[in-house]
Design a protein around this motif. Structure first.
Motif, short mmCIF file in Angstrom:
data_model
loop_
_atom_site.label_atom_id
_atom_site.label_comp_id
_atom_site.label_asym_id
_atom_site.label_seq_id
_atom_site.Cartn_x
_atom_site.Cartn_y
_atom_site.Cartn_z
N LEU A 32 0.84 -1.21 0.00
CA LEU A 32 0.00 0.00 0.00
C LEU A 32 0.87 1.25 0.00
CD1 LEU A 32 -2.76 1.31 0.02
CD2 LEU A 32 -2.79 1.07 2.51
N ALA A 33 1.97 1.22 0.74
CA ALA A 33 2.89 2.36 0.78
C ALA A 33 3.49 2.62 -0.60
CB ALA A 33 3.99 2.13 1.81
N VAL A 34 3.86 1.56 -1.32
CA VAL A 34 4.40 1.71 -2.68
C VAL A 34 3.37 2.39 -3.57
CG1 VAL A 34 5.07 0.42 -4.75
CG2 VAL A 34 6.04 -0.20 -2.54
N LEU A 35 2.12 1.96 -3.47
CA LEU A 35 1.06 2.57 -4.28
C LEU A 35 0.81 4.01 -3.86
CD1 LEU A 35 -1.18 2.32 -6.37
CD2 LEU A 35 -2.64 1.37 -4.59
N LYS A 36 0.68 4.25 -2.58
CA LYS A 36 0.33 5.59 -2.11
C LYS A 36 1.43 6.61 -2.33
CE LYS A 36 0.86 6.15 2.84
NZ LYS A 36 1.50 7.42 2.87
N ASN A 37 2.68 6.16 -2.38
CA ASN A 37 3.80 7.07 -2.60
C ASN A 37 4.14 7.24 -4.08
OD1 ASN A 37 4.14 7.59 0.15
ND2 ASN A 37 5.33 5.74 0.42
N GLY A 38 3.32 6.68 -4.96
CA GLY A 38 3.50 6.88 -6.40
C GLY A 38 4.63 6.07 -7.00
N ARG A 39 5.09 5.03 -6.33
CA ARG A 39 6.19 4.22 -6.85
C ARG A 39 5.71 2.97 -7.58
NH1 ARG A 39 8.03 4.86 -1.44
NH2 ARG A 39 7.84 2.61 -1.25
N ALA A 40 4.41 2.71 -7.55
CA ALA A 40 3.86 1.52 -8.22
C ALA A 40 3.87 1.72 -9.73
CB ALA A 40 2.45 1.24 -7.72
N LYS A 41 4.19 0.66 -10.45
CA LYS A 41 4.16 0.70 -11.91
C LYS A 41 2.80 0.28 -12.46
CE LYS A 41 8.45 1.85 -12.23
NZ LYS A 41 8.75 3.23 -12.42
N ALA A 42 2.03 -0.41 -11.63
CA ALA A 42 0.71 -0.89 -12.06
C ALA A 42 -0.14 -1.14 -10.82
CB ALA A 42 0.85 -2.19 -12.85
N VAL A 43 -1.44 -1.22 -11.03
CA VAL A 43 -2.37 -1.60 -9.96
C VAL A 43 -3.43 -2.49 -10.58
CG1 VAL A 43 -3.77 0.50 -10.21
CG2 VAL A 43 -3.84 -0.78 -8.09
N ARG A 44 -3.71 -3.59 -9.94
CA ARG A 44 -4.75 -4.49 -10.43
C ARG A 44 -6.12 -3.85 -10.25
NH1 ARG A 44 -3.06 -10.09 -10.67
NH2 ARG A 44 -0.92 -10.25 -9.91
N PHE A 45 -7.02 -4.10 -11.19
CA PHE A 45 -8.37 -3.58 -11.06
C PHE A 45 -9.04 -4.11 -9.81
CE2 PHE A 45 -8.58 -2.78 -15.83
CZ PHE A 45 -8.46 -1.42 -15.69
N ALA A 46 -8.75 -5.35 -9.42
CA ALA A 46 -9.33 -5.91 -8.20
C ALA A 46 -8.88 -5.12 -6.97
CB ALA A 46 -8.95 -7.39 -8.06
N THR A 47 -7.61 -4.71 -6.96
CA THR A 47 -7.10 -3.92 -5.84
C THR A 47 -7.73 -2.53 -5.84
OG1 THR A 47 -5.01 -5.13 -5.91
CG2 THR A 47 -5.01 -3.00 -4.76
N LEU A 48 -7.82 -1.93 -7.02
CA LEU A 48 -8.45 -0.61 -7.13
C LEU A 48 -9.91 -0.68 -6.69
CD1 LEU A 48 -8.22 2.35 -7.98
CD2 LEU A 48 -8.71 1.63 -10.33
N ALA A 49 -10.61 -1.73 -7.10
CA ALA A 49 -12.02 -1.90 -6.70
C ALA A 49 -12.13 -2.06 -5.18
CB ALA A 49 -12.63 -3.10 -7.41
N ALA A 50 -11.22 -2.83 -4.58
CA ALA A 50 -11.25 -3.03 -3.13
C ALA A 50 -10.97 -1.72 -2.40
CB ALA A 50 -10.25 -4.10 -2.73
N LEU A 51 -10.01 -0.94 -2.90
CA LEU A 51 -9.71 0.36 -2.31
C LEU A 51 -10.95 1.26 -2.36
CD1 LEU A 51 -6.16 0.98 -3.79
CD2 LEU A 51 -6.70 0.81 -1.35
N CYS A 52 -11.60 1.28 -3.52
CA CYS A 52 -12.79 2.12 -3.68
C CYS A 52 -13.93 1.65 -2.77
CB CYS A 52 -13.25 2.13 -5.13
SG CYS A 52 -12.13 3.04 -6.22
N GLU A 53 -14.08 0.35 -2.63
CA GLU A 53 -15.14 -0.18 -1.77
C GLU A 53 -14.90 0.22 -0.31
OE1 GLU A 53 -17.20 -4.41 -0.48
OE2 GLU A 53 -15.79 -4.38 -2.15
N VAL A 54 -13.68 0.01 0.17
CA VAL A 54 -13.36 0.32 1.56
C VAL A 54 -13.43 1.82 1.83
CG1 VAL A 54 -11.52 0.26 3.29
CG2 VAL A 54 -11.99 -1.77 1.92
N LEU A 55 -12.93 2.62 0.89
CA LEU A 55 -12.90 4.07 1.08
C LEU A 55 -14.19 4.76 0.63
CD1 LEU A 55 -9.23 4.72 -0.07
CD2 LEU A 55 -10.13 4.87 2.28
#
Length: 86
Positions: A32-55
């Motif tokens: 999550l830190a890699v993603l939130k700090n802008g260092r991720a090269k990709a994000v799975r749609f399932a992860t993005l969907a889970a983030l949106c659901e929780v938030l």
């Protein structure tokens, strides 16, 4: 990177910690830190969907496009016009 990640903004709005979000989404706090700090090269749609659901938000609340810095585009060279930066 032209894609900016605004997870911090949503975490603050929801008064939620990174650890709690990671646990509820089902990813490690390190990933999550890699993603939130802008260092991720990709994000799975399932992860993005889970983030949106929780938030309780839309993908556009977490991700936005920014124009690249002018330094990475045309660089003027004194007396020589413009040089395309690599």
């Amino acid at each position: 990177m032209p894609i900016a990640v605004d997870i911090d903004v949503m975490l603050a709005r929801r008064k939620m910690s990174v650890g709690e979000l990671a646990e509820r989404v089902g990813i490690t706090p390190a990933n999550l830190a890699v993603l939130k700090n802008g260092r991720a090269k990709a994000v799975r749609f399932a992860t993005l969907a889970a983030l949106c659901e929780v938030l309780e938000c839309q993908p556009g609340d977490l991700l936005r496009w920014e124009a690249e810095d002018a330094r990475t585009k045309d660089v003027p060279i004194q007396g020589h016009g413009v040089l395309d930066a690599p």
